[in-house]
Design a protein around this motif. Structure first.
Motif, PDB file in Angstrom:
ATOM      1  N   ILE A 196       0.840  -1.203   0.000  1.00  0.00           N
ATOM      2  CA  ILE A 196       0.000   0.000   0.000  1.00  0.00           C
ATOM      3  C   ILE A 196       0.872   1.248   0.000  1.00  0.00           C
ATOM      4  CG2 ILE A 196      -1.676   1.325   1.348  1.00  0.00           C
ATOM      5  CD1 ILE A 196      -2.743  -1.405   2.371  1.00  0.00           C
ATOM      6  N   ARG A 197       1.886   1.262   0.865  1.00  0.00           N
ATOM      7  CA  ARG A 197       2.758   2.439   0.966  1.00  0.00           C
ATOM      8  C   ARG A 197       3.497   2.709  -0.340  1.00  0.00           C
ATOM      9  NH1 ARG A 197       6.499   1.269   5.827  1.00  0.00           N
ATOM     10  NH2 ARG A 197       7.719   2.782   4.661  1.00  0.00           N
ATOM     11  N   SER A 198       3.979   1.651  -0.990  1.00  0.00           N
ATOM     12  CA  SER A 198       4.791   1.846  -2.193  1.00  0.00           C
ATOM     13  C   SER A 198       3.965   1.984  -3.459  1.00  0.00           C
ATOM     14  CB  SER A 198       5.788   0.687  -2.351  1.00  0.00           C
ATOM     15  OG  SER A 198       5.106  -0.546  -2.486  1.00  0.00           O
ATOM     16  N   MET A 249      10.458   4.850  -0.697  1.00  0.00           N
ATOM     17  CA  MET A 249       9.600   4.176  -1.662  1.00  0.00           C
ATOM     18  C   MET A 249      10.190   2.838  -2.069  1.00  0.00           C
ATOM     19  SD  MET A 249       6.940   6.131  -2.350  1.00  0.00           S
ATOM     20  CE  MET A 249       6.368   5.958  -4.039  1.00  0.00           C
ATOM     21  N   ASP A 250      11.512   2.754  -2.072  1.00  0.00           N
ATOM     22  CA  ASP A 250      12.219   1.506  -2.309  1.00  0.00           C
ATOM     23  C   ASP A 250      13.634   1.693  -1.745  1.00  0.00           C
ATOM     24  OD1 ASP A 250      13.821   2.811  -4.188  1.00  0.00           O
ATOM     25  OD2 ASP A 250      13.426   1.386  -5.788  1.00  0.00           O
ATOM     26  N   ILE A 295       9.035   6.276 -10.952  1.00  0.00           N
ATOM     27  CA  ILE A 295      10.451   6.171 -10.565  1.00  0.00           C
ATOM     28  C   ILE A 295      10.657   4.958  -9.662  1.00  0.00           C
ATOM     29  CG2 ILE A 295      12.337   7.305  -9.327  1.00  0.00           C
ATOM     30  CD1 ILE A 295      11.130   9.993 -10.160  1.00  0.00           C
ATOM     31  N   THR A 296       9.724   4.757  -8.740  1.00  0.00           N
ATOM     32  CA  THR A 296       9.821   3.623  -7.812  1.00  0.00           C
ATOM     33  C   THR A 296       9.826   2.296  -8.557  1.00  0.00           C
ATOM     34  OG1 THR A 296       8.655   4.889  -6.111  1.00  0.00           O
ATOM     35  CG2 THR A 296       8.726   2.497  -5.842  1.00  0.00           C
ATOM     36  N   ASN A 297       9.016   2.191  -9.593  1.00  0.00           N
ATOM     37  CA  ASN A 297       8.848   0.920 -10.301  1.00  0.00           C
ATOM     38  C   ASN A 297       9.870   0.689 -11.406  1.00  0.00           C
ATOM     39  OD1 ASN A 297       6.595   0.235  -8.763  1.00  0.00           O
ATOM     40  ND2 ASN A 297       5.187   1.313 -10.136  1.00  0.00           N
TER      41      ASN A 297
END
Length: 675
Positions: A378-380, A581-582, A644-646
């Motif tokens: 959920i957070r990410s 985020m990561d 960007i996170t993914n």
């Protein structure tokens, strides 16, 4: 006397060579765990792009091709092979259905008698189980022999286990000449066991009992236990989710096992119950006593009752939902004032929040601690919804006992996220889709809303059901259904299916798009509006978190975007929840929007930054300065952060950028790819 997991393992490992092979994880379907995982990903997906498989396992596309070749060397003798379709990805081709099914069936029990000890996490989990279940000392020699490690490695594992146990008010007693032993209350042991030993993988967890779970309870017929619990649940007309039912089964199995080994709980909380719950509890306990030859005391009945209440859809104490109406109104007022999303007239959201809050606070009254297994996802995956939920609930529910934990905020975020998704206009759909989700109404609602947001002009959700309900459907129930979107792997599905993650990742939407002949979207890049040369820095020397945050806050204040109070608000927000985020990417921000405009201050670091307990490798920091009510820019900005996170390659491109102009060009190219 509690059963000794370590002794049981060492006694059954007469052949040391085979035991070490299991410890290395070599007795697998294709000879290596990664190959097994790749095969499972391919067989449960319509298409699996090489890039996705490479990202999942941290390998290159070339290694993926090599792994697929090794898998095909095995499959070619069993009626199947993995092929690749240009522009789509890998997919399984079955030439001989019977030969292939015989192969799959013959491998289901392989290695079932031995635990997987191929990683440090696996070995720590095995040791934790052994120590929690034993009531006597476990010698270091026994432990080392059971998991095939040396003394130094074992000492490191013991230190980690001490830290884990401390979170549950448990201690590890070390006695020279005897070994180690866990000290603490029985109910705390069980909490630790369920949280840290049981693997609650959202996709496979709800599909019966795994080999690993069977090994955890070697003295219990789990099939009989399930029939008892399911029968009385249906007789008492008690409703739960697939996930909740499996949780209840695991807690029940744990209770039975511990009673059988002379380790009952000492006390339990009293709770009011309805006649339906009492009927279920008494009938279940009576049949468990008869089936397993045990006696369930009042304290154990109280233990089971708490987990019935925690994992079923019941009005636990008859709390009036309307008690929280003013709180929900206040929460939605914060949302519209701070973030510009006016959800105050969303009756479905209000109803869901009222039900959730009454359930949450009645659970807290009973001292039921509900973990959110999807919190990190959920957070990410939904950072904006989570941030809105965290900020608004921290303002409204700020006094004990009416406060919300991070796990509980995660569920609120699902409801708010679903409401935001519902605000997007949709055209009439063309294709009927069945959504299968085993994780409860709030998660199914969120996923349904996201599906309709992305594909609302192409699909309608004909029904949203659990895995068990889907298995009970007949052909007539699926008439005119185009395909199935599922979070649970479905074998022998009568319709085309798309296996998706609860978060509906970019790869998932691409797969659905291909099935619907793709969806064209137009977007305008607003990247340049968020970033400025004066808000960009490249830090070459080692720096601490506080130093980086102060530098970025100074840059924003010098541009007149924030004031002196901004840093303290950022630190207050950091104290509530991790903002990474990561592993490489963090997005600190203030607790409430207070900037004159929506901007991002950027720091790129040559040296990894120790950001939080679980994030010690951060090298990209985006400090967000958000203007209150700036809904359009907030939505676009969080979509950019998610992209960007993914995209790990994009992160490395950002870190390699040669100054601000190059950095901005990299982000702009990414935005254009999505346009």
């Amino acid at each position: 006397m509690a059963h000794n997991v370590i002794n049981a393992r060492t006694q059954t490992n007469a052949n040391a060579h085979d035991a070490k092979a299991y410890a290395r994880g070599s007795l697998t379907l294709f000879g290596q765990k990664r190959l097994d995982a790749i095969f499972e990903a391919v067989r449960h997906s319509t298409y699996s792009p090489a890039a996705r498989l490479a990202k999942m396992h941290g390998i290159t596309d070339r290694t993926v091709r090599s792994d697929i070749a090794r898998i095909n060397n095995v499959l070619e003798n069993h009626g199947a092979y993995i092929d690749i379709k240009r522009g789509e990805g890998y997919h399984l081709v079955v030439q001989d259905e019977q030969l292939y099914e015989d192969f799959i069936a013959s491998t289901r029990g392989r290695g079932a008698g031995e635990p997987d000890l191929s990683s440090a996490d696996d070995r720590i989990r095995f040791l934790l189980n052994a120590l929690l279940m034993a009531d006597d000392y476990q010698s270091y020699d026994q432990i080392a022999d059971a998991i095939y490690v040396g003394e130094n490695t074992l000492q490191n594992y013991i230190r980690q286990i001490k830290d884990i146990l401390a979170d549950y008010d448990l201690a590890l007693l070390v006695k020279a000449g005897f070994g180690v032993k866990v000290l603490g209350r029985e109910d705390d042991r069980r909490r630790c066991f369920m949280d840290r030993v049981v693997i609650r993988n959202m996709r496979s967890y709800v599909k019966g009992f795994s080999d690993d779970e069977t090994r955890l309870f070697p003295d219990i017929d789990l099939g009989s236990l399930e029939r008892i619990v399911r029968g009385h649940m249906e007789h008492s007309d008690i409703v739960t989710t697939d996930y909740g039912f499996k949780n209840l089964l695991m807690h029940t199995a744990l209770m039975v096992s511990r009673i059988m080994h002379g380790c009952p709980v000492e006390t339990s909380e009293d709770a009011e119950t309805s006649s339906r719950v009492s009927l279920f509890l008494e009938g279940t306990c009576r049949d468990l006593e008869r089936e397993f030859g045990i006696s369930i005391c009042e304290a154990e009945r109280g233990y089971l009752l708490l987990h019935i209440l925690s994992n079923t859809n019941l009005d636990r104490l008859g709390i009036d939902n309307q008690l929280f109406r003013s709180d929900v109104d206040a929460l939605l007022e914060v949302v519209v004032q701070n973030y510009g999303f006016d959800l105050r007239d969303d009756a479905e959201l209000k109803r869901n929040l009222l039900m959730h809050l009454s359930s949450t606070f009645s659970s807290k009254d009973l001292k039921i601690i509900k973990k959110n297994p999807l919190l990190n996802t959920i957070r990410s995956s939904f950072p904006l919804a989570f941030e809105i939920a965290l900020a608004s609930t921290s303002k409204v529910f700020d006094t004990e006992p009416y406060t919300l934990s991070e796990d509980e905020v995660g569920y609120v975020a699902l409801h708010i996220g679903a409401a935001i998704e519902r605000r997007t206009p949709r055209n009439r759909p063309l294709h009927k889709v069945v959504l299968v989700c085993g994780s409860g109404n709030s998660i199914a609602s969120m996923l349904e809303s996201r599906l309709l947001t992305y594909f609302g002009d192409r699909i309608t959700i004909a029904r949203s059901i659990s895995y068990r309900e889907f298995c009970e459907l007949d052909a007539a129930n699926l008439a005119d259904t185009a395909f199935v979107v599922t979070t649970v792997p479905i074998e022998h599905c009568p319709l085309p299916r798309v296996l998706v993650d609860f978060s509906l990742s970019a790869q998932d939407t691409e797969t659905i798009s291909r099935m619907l002949n793709s969806i064209e979207e137009q977007a305008t890049s607003l990247v340049g509006a968020f970033f400025d040369q004066e808000l960009f820095c490249h830090i070459t020397k080692p720096a601490g978190k506080g130093e980086v945050l102060e530098k970025l806050c100074d840059m924003l204040r010098n541009q007149g975007i924030t004031d002196e109070s901004f840093l303290s608000s950022v630190l207050e927000r950091e104290a509530l929840s991790d903002t990474t985020m990561d592993p490489l990417f963090a997005i600190p921000h203030s607790l409430s929007p207070s900037s004159t405009k929506t901007k991002v201050a950027v720091a790129l670091l040559d040296q990894p930054l120790d950001w939080s307990a679980g994030s010690k490798e951060v090298r990209i920091v985006f400090l967000l300065a958000v203007q209150a009510g700036d809904r359009v820019n907030i939505e676009y900005l969080y979509d950019l952060l998610l992209s960007i996170t993914n995209d790990r390659r994009l992160q490395h491109d950002i870190l390699s950028s040669q100054g601000f102009a190059d950095f901005l060009a990299i982000l702009d190219r990414k935005a254009q790819e999505h346009a």
